[in-house]
Structures are given as C-alpha cells and as structure tokens.
Design a protein around this motif. Structure first.
Motif, short mmCIF file in Angstrom:
data_model
loop_
_atom_site.label_atom_id
_atom_site.label_comp_id
_atom_site.label_asym_id
_atom_site.label_seq_id
_atom_site.Cartn_x
_atom_site.Cartn_y
_atom_site.Cartn_z
N GLN A 172 38.52 36.30 49.16
CA GLN A 172 38.67 35.72 47.78
C GLN A 172 38.97 36.84 46.92
O GLN A 172 39.85 36.87 46.01
CB GLN A 172 37.26 35.00 47.39
CG GLN A 172 37.67 34.29 46.28
CD GLN A 172 38.55 33.10 46.02
OE1 GLN A 172 38.57 32.23 46.94
NE2 GLN A 172 39.34 33.06 45.06
N SER A 173 38.16 37.85 46.97
CA SER A 173 38.11 38.91 45.93
C SER A 173 39.64 39.75 46.30
O SER A 173 40.28 40.13 45.26
CB SER A 173 37.09 39.88 46.08
OG SER A 173 35.83 39.46 45.63
N LEU A 174 39.89 39.71 47.65
CA LEU A 174 41.22 40.31 47.86
C LEU A 174 42.27 39.51 47.40
O LEU A 174 43.08 40.21 46.92
CB LEU A 174 41.07 40.62 49.47
CG LEU A 174 42.29 41.25 50.20
CD1 LEU A 174 42.70 42.50 49.76
CD2 LEU A 174 42.36 41.19 51.54
N ARG A 175 42.36 38.48 47.64
CA ARG A 175 43.49 37.42 47.10
C ARG A 175 43.47 37.87 45.56
O ARG A 175 44.62 37.93 45.33
CB ARG A 175 42.81 35.84 47.51
CG ARG A 175 44.12 35.06 47.34
CD ARG A 175 43.45 33.74 46.72
NE ARG A 175 43.40 33.81 45.36
CZ ARG A 175 44.13 33.63 44.28
NH1 ARG A 175 45.29 33.44 44.68
NH2 ARG A 175 43.71 33.67 42.89
N ASP A 176 42.42 37.79 44.98
CA ASP A 176 42.71 37.70 43.53
C ASP A 176 43.29 38.95 43.11
O ASP A 176 43.96 39.07 42.23
CB ASP A 176 41.20 37.77 42.95
CG ASP A 176 40.33 36.26 42.82
OD1 ASP A 176 41.09 35.47 43.43
OD2 ASP A 176 39.20 36.29 42.63
N ARG A 177 42.85 39.94 43.68
CA ARG A 177 43.53 41.32 43.37
C ARG A 177 45.11 41.45 43.71
O ARG A 177 45.91 41.99 43.24
CB ARG A 177 42.80 42.37 44.02
CG ARG A 177 41.31 42.82 43.40
CD ARG A 177 40.28 43.44 44.39
NE ARG A 177 39.14 43.87 43.38
CZ ARG A 177 38.11 43.07 43.21
NH1 ARG A 177 38.29 41.78 43.57
NH2 ARG A 177 36.96 43.48 42.50
N ILE A 178 45.20 40.79 45.19
CA ILE A 178 46.91 40.99 45.39
C ILE A 178 47.53 40.04 44.48
O ILE A 178 48.52 40.68 44.02
CB ILE A 178 46.84 40.08 46.80
CG1 ILE A 178 46.21 41.04 47.82
CG2 ILE A 178 48.33 39.71 47.02
CD1 ILE A 178 46.01 40.34 49.22
N GLU A 179 46.84 38.97 43.99
CA GLU A 179 47.74 38.16 42.95
C GLU A 179 48.01 38.68 41.95
O GLU A 179 48.95 38.84 41.21
CB GLU A 179 47.01 36.59 42.83
CG GLU A 179 47.77 35.76 42.02
CD GLU A 179 47.03 34.54 41.64
OE1 GLU A 179 45.78 34.69 41.39
OE2 GLU A 179 47.77 33.41 41.64
N ASP A 180 46.78 39.41 41.22
CA ASP A 180 46.73 39.90 39.84
C ASP A 180 47.79 41.26 39.82
O ASP A 180 48.68 41.50 38.90
CB ASP A 180 45.57 40.47 39.60
CG ASP A 180 45.44 41.11 37.67
OD1 ASP A 180 45.29 40.09 37.09
OD2 ASP A 180 45.67 41.81 37.73
N ALA A 181 48.04 41.96 41.01
CA ALA A 181 48.65 43.15 41.10
C ALA A 181 50.22 42.72 41.25
O ALA A 181 50.81 43.41 41.40
CB ALA A 181 48.19 44.10 41.94
N GLY A 182 50.37 41.36 41.93
CA GLY A 182 51.77 41.14 42.53
C GLY A 182 52.30 42.00 43.52
O GLY A 182 53.42 42.45 43.66
N ALA A 183 51.20 42.24 44.62
CA ALA A 183 51.73 43.29 45.42
C ALA A 183 52.58 42.81 46.36
O ALA A 183 52.78 41.49 46.52
CB ALA A 183 50.38 43.72 45.96
#
Ligand code: PRX
Length: 657
Positions: A172-183
């Motif tokens: 979940q934390s990883l997903r949130d960061r991927i989404e926020d960064a638009g990686a």
C-alpha cells in the motif's frame, strides 16, 4: 553559567587526529564559519568549484528571487554519476575499491570504481533502451547491495529522478509513492536476504501495482538476488541481467542543470500522507561530498561504513553519493546487526578494518543490551583498533549510550560525530568536526561551517543560550529541500511559516548551552515520531487504524519514551463494538498491529494498543493529545482536566493489555 554546564564532560579532539584533519583545530573551524559569514555566496561558490566537477560552470551562486524556492548554481550543468564514478577513474582511481559488499550471509564482493562505472553505464543504457529519459521518475524498491547503488547512479546518469522506497514498506505504501511520483518504472529484486531469511520484494511490487492507480508504470526491472521464485509478467517485467548483459559499458551522461531534481524521498510530516521531498543535483552533491569529507575527515585510505539503508536519506547521502563523490572506499551491508548474533557489527569492523563507522543510537542501545545479556557479543571480543572516527545519526544519543560507544567501540580514542540533520536538509547541519570540535556527550555541538542554525521563539526572535526554543536555519543552504513534489503550497506551509521571518522551520526543539553555545536537540515539536531513528507521522498511523472500518471507530496515536527505540508508538483505540478486555483485547491488538504493518509497514506497528469506550476530548470535540502522552508514559495526569468532556476515560485508558 548553569550548574549543568559545570558537570559537562568535554572530550578534546585527539592531538594526532586533529593535526592531520581536513579541518584541523577550532581556529580552522572558526575561520571557515567567518568566511561564510563575511561572504555567504563567495564561500559556497568557492566550495562548489572545489568539490564538484561542472560541465558548464555556474555564473550565479544563489537566486533568492522566488523565496522560499531558492536556486543554487542554476546555470551550471553537471552530472552526479560522472562526479561519483568517471571523475575518480579519470583521476587514476579506476582500480580502487569503491564498495565492499558484506552480504547477509557474510559473503564479500568488492567492486572497483571502474567496475562500478561499467555496471552503472550498462543499466543506464538499459533504462534508456526502455525509453526512460531525463525528468522521468523511477521508483527503486531494493534490498541493500551494490545493485541498489548502481540503480540510483544509473538514474542520475540519465537524468531520471529516483525515488527509493525502503524495502520494509508495505504494498500500500509503495503504491501510494508510485502514484504520487507518477513513476514510469520500478527497479526491484526478487527477494531480500535479511537475518538469514528471504523476504519478498517483487511480489510486493506486483501487489502494489494490482492495487491500482499506477498506470504510469511501464516496466518493472528485477534484480535476481536470492533466486527465489517470482512471477515475471511479460512484457512489463524484465530481469535486470537480461536487460543489461550486452549493453555497452560506456554511456554519455545527461548533463543537467544544478537545479534538476536528482531524487524524491518520501518522509512523514505531521499531517496527511507522506511528502515527496525533492532534492536538487548541484547543491545536494556539493553538501554530500563536503560533509563526507569534513565531518568524517575522510581520507584516501579510509574504510567508511554507514550502516543505514539506501531507503533513507542517510543511505542516499552517506552511501550512494557522498563517499563515492570523494573517491572513498565503503562498506555496503545487507544484513541486520543481530545476525548471526549481536556481534555482527564488531566482527564486520574487524574483518574489513573499518576506520569510520556511522550508525544510529537505537542500534547502539540495542547492542548494549545484547552485550549485557550475552557477553560473548560485547565489542571487546573484536579487534576494533582500525577505527578512528565514530558517528551517530537519526535521533538524540543519550549520554550513557554515547559514553559506552566511545569507550567500548571507540576504545576511548575515537571522536563521535553526533550529526543532526533531516531528509529535508540533504546532509549534516549541526555536527562536530572530529579534528576540531571538543565533544560533549549528548550534544551535536555546533553548526557545520556556513549553516546558519539558530534557536528562536514563536515569533522568530533569537532566544538566549541556556533557554530552549524552536530550531531554525536562517539562510538557505545548497542541499536544502527544493519543494514537496507536486505540492509547493505544502512546502511553504510546512517549512516557511510566515511568523518565522523567512527562516527554515526544522520541526525540532533545541537548546544551546550557556558556556559553549552547543546545541542539544530535544526532539520533534510537531506530531512526528522518531522510532528507532525512523520517522513517522502520528496521523499516518491513525489513518491506517481507522481504515480498518469493520473494527475501528476512532484512534489517536502518540509517542512515549522508550529505552531502546527512543520513542515507542502508543495507540488509543475506540472500537465499533464494546471495549474488549483480557485475551480478547490481546487478540484484537494483534490484529490491529498486523493491519498497520500491512497498511504502512512493520516499522509503524504500535507497541502499545489501549482500548477505551471513547477518547479524552474537550467540550468542542478536540482530542487532548497532551493528556494521552502522559497516560502513555504511565504518569499521573496532573494538568487541569476541567475542560474535559469525559474525565473518567483517563483511568480506563491507563490500563495496558
Ligand atoms: O528529530 C530529528 C531527528 O530525526 C529527524 C529527521 O528524521 P529524518 O528526516 O528521517 O532523517 C534522519 C536522518 C538524518 C530530525 O528532525 N534527528 C536526526 N539526527 C539527530 C536527530 N535528533 C537528535 N540528534 C541527531 N543527531
């Protein structure tokens, strides 16, 4: 002078170390500080020319026209990976060992600067072949190892902005960061080896991507670390060795502006979701190299070991960038301090003849305990005579732990640099310099030369030494946070509140002693907790708890002091059903801990969970956290509780499960 100051033990720098140090003696420190004070831009400009190799030299040092969005060396161009790798090879250090990798199982792999450059170029070429280009964001979710450093360096080489997510964070934390960064891409490993166990990484990436919201991701690159079985979802997923094996070992660096974002690193704030701290290229690299050299007095023949993980800022600055920019030799350690036993650190220092050792107080405190329970793990059983400098980072080091570290690890002869800094500051801000600063246990002593740290009141007025206050930095500095990714307003609000006269608000309380003006950090003044040197927002944990909608009606989280971890997380929870007791309470507490681990990661699991029929609130409905902090500590509540809606609740919450 207060009585307390008379009691302070002072340790002068050892004479031989001071004589040969890069910054030798207090006079040298004061001279540098005076140079910065007399001509701030001149000072930083001089160092930027000395420590960084520029493709195109900068013509302006600092641009304050859009404060607090400061720009440093903006029209200069450079490449960080060139500075860390090619430059050392060009200087004749190609065969020098850059990294000594100590794996979890004790296996050792060494890579030279020339090899590290070749590996970085291969991956950089591989990334380019997948269409990754300057400005793209790449998430790195890796174990500790050479490939993690290579992944970061390869991103820097092609101008991609990396965002490393600590391998202990949940899907979940990883997903949130991927989404926020638009990686656009994730670099991961099949598994990570920690303490004799193989822990999943790739499957967590799969889980994160399956949660949705990660449409920006085009590829997942997988480094084969353990050989554990993982699913490879073609054409999205690729093995790193297949992507890189026949790529050229040279790769033209992308020359970027000094202000180009080198990385984002998510960290916790007092409100809302974690924020993506954005760092620059030129200013960051300057401070990483400069502080590595001066704070650790790094020399050509040193063996430097920072025990942090590359998932935290300490691993960025003092593993991936600083030591390599200085052409140093460093240890990269995969394992944990207690495997195969709690002597692992000491045995590893002996094995590799480590000269500079940098770790966190929480590790020291737990190893003190371990040596008490199992004397065979005491550092005296290892030959630590190679050590010359010790460091501490991440949380206040209590004087007792400092003295133990100094006597038992440093043999009484190694200065301890207690370095205060933050994800946002990029590098050391307040720290002793080992050949200059007399040490006082528990104090991070004086600002790094050029850093304008100060203590002020709520209106930004200086407070006299001897009194506590709010820690600020008065002037911008090269490695400072540039913005919060995607949220410049939050950046301004969090770090530059209008009442503080344009000073950077660190979020810590501090005091300076009357005699020397030495700083002591007293801890966070906001709702951020520091557990084992890991930073966590109370709100984040509360949100995770209330996301368990079947069970939890309301939750409040506070910190309480803990002998080993510094602070411990204490959660007060109101359930949607009646308040449980006894075995049932224990079972629900376990369920909630596991839930938080799944939502955020195991590091965010509350140590205590207390159940109440409700929470202490004012008549206007505000949770009284100050009271909860006292209850969590096990203290009798002494403050006025007449404004409390439901005073009887305090007694109930005082009961532990
Ligand atoms: O509260 C301070 C504490 O750690 C916070 C920063 O956490 P983070 O961004 O995760 O970075 C940790 C590694 C640099 C600070 O606001 N802190 C860090 N170093 C010290 C410290 N507290 C006391 N003494 C230190 N040396």
């Amino acid at each position: 002078m207060s009585e307390q100051n008379h009691e302070l033990k002072v340790y002068a720098p050892p004479a031989a170390l001071a004589a040969g140090a890069h910054v030798s003696g207090m006079a040298a420190y004061l001279k540098l500080a005076a140079e910065a004070e007399a001509d701030y831009e001149g000072y930083w400009g001089r160092l930027a020319r000395e420590f960084v190799s520029w493709k195109k030299p900068f013509t302006k040092v600092l641009d304050e026209s859009n404060a607090p969005f400061f720009k440093w060396f903006e029209d200069g161009t450079l490449n960080v990976s060139y500075n860390c790798l090619d430059r050392n090879v060009e200087r004749g250090l190609g065969d020098k060992t850059a990294i000594i990798f100590e794996a979890d199982d004790g296996a050792v792999t060494k890579v030279s600067y020339a090899e590290l450059l070749a590996r970085t170029c291969r991956l950089a070429n591989g990334l380019r072949s997948l269409g990754v280009k300057k400005g793209d964001r790449v998430v790195i979710y890796m174990s500790m190892g050479i490939e993690g450093v290579v992944a970061m360096q390869a991103c820097a080489r092609i101008g991609a902005t990396h965002s490393v997510v600590f391998g202990g964070f949940s899907a979940q934390s990883l997903r949130d960061r991927i989404e926020d960064a638009g990686a656009v891409l994730v670099i991961t490993a099949d598994e990570q080896a920690r303490g004799g166990k193989a822990l999943p990484l790739k499957s967590i990436v799969d889980e994160a991507l399956a949660l949705g919201g990660c449409d920006s991701i085009r590829n997942v690159i997988v480094y084969q670390r353990t050989g554990g079985k993982v699913a490879l979802n073609a054409p999205r997923d690729l093995w790193l060795h297949e992507l890189t094996y026949d790529r050229p070992t040279t790769c033209e660096p992308e020359w970027v502006s000094a202000e180009h974002p080198l990385f984002l690193l998510y960290t916790s704030g007092s409100t809302g979701k974690p924020k993506g701290v954005q760092h620059s290229t030129g200013g960051y690299l300057l401070h990483a190299a400069l502080t590595t050299k001066w704070t650790f007095d790094l020399k050509d023949d040193d063996v430097f070991w920072c025990t942090a993980d590359i998932g935290w800022v300490t691993g960025h600055t003092y593993i991936t960038y600083g030591p390599l920019a200085c052409g140093g030799t460093e240890i990269v350690f995969e394992g944990v301090p207690t495997y195969p036993d709690a002597a692992r650190f000491w045995k590893t220092i002996e094995k590799h003849k480590v000269t500079i050792f940098y770790t966190a107080p929480t590790a020291i405190r737990s190893l003190i305990k371990a040596a008490e329970t199992n004397p065979a793990t005491h550092p005296k059983h290892s030959d630590l005579s190679s050590l010359r400098i010790l460091g501490s980072v991440g949380e206040p080091i209590n004087p007792a732990a400092w003295e133990w570290y100094h006597a038992n690890v440093g043999g009484g002869r190694c200065p301890i640099v207690d370095t205060w800094w933050q994800t946002e500051t990029g590098g050391h801000m307040i720290t002793p310099l080992p050949g200059a600063t007399p040490l006082v246990p528990g104090s991070c002593t004086l600002p790094f030369p050029g850093i304008t740290a100060a203590i002020v009141d709520e209106l930004g007025e200086d407070v006299p030494n001897g009194q506590g206050g709010i820690l600020v930095v008065k002037k911008p500095w090269p490695s400072m946070i540039r913005t919060i990714y995607g949220d410049p307003e939050r950046f301004k609000k969090s770090y530059y509140p209008p009442e503080l006269k344009g000073y950077y608000l660190a979020g810590d309380g501090a005091s300076r002693d009357a005699e020397r003006g030495y700083f002591t950090i007293t801890g966070r003044i906001d709702d951020v907790l520091n557990v084992s040197g890991h930073r966590m927002g109370t709100m984040e944990i509360e949100s995770a708890l209330v996301a368990h909608t079947d069970l939890v009606a309301e939750a409040a989280v506070v910190g309480r002091p803990d002998d080993t971890t510094g602070e411990a997380i204490c959660a007060f929870v109101v359930l949607k059903r009646s308040r449980p007791t006894g075995e049932e309470a224990k079972a629900i507490a376990k369920e909630l801990r596991d839930w938080v681990a799944k939502e955020i990661g195991p590091i965010a699991k509350p140590k205590d969970i207390r159940f109440g029929d409700n929470l202490p609130k004012t008549r206007s409905g505000k949770i009284m956290r100050r009271l909860l902090r006292q209850v969590a500590k096990g203290e009798a509540v002494t403050q006025d509780i007449s404004t409390l809606e439901n005073p009887a609740i305090l007694e109930q919450l005082a009961q532990t499960n």
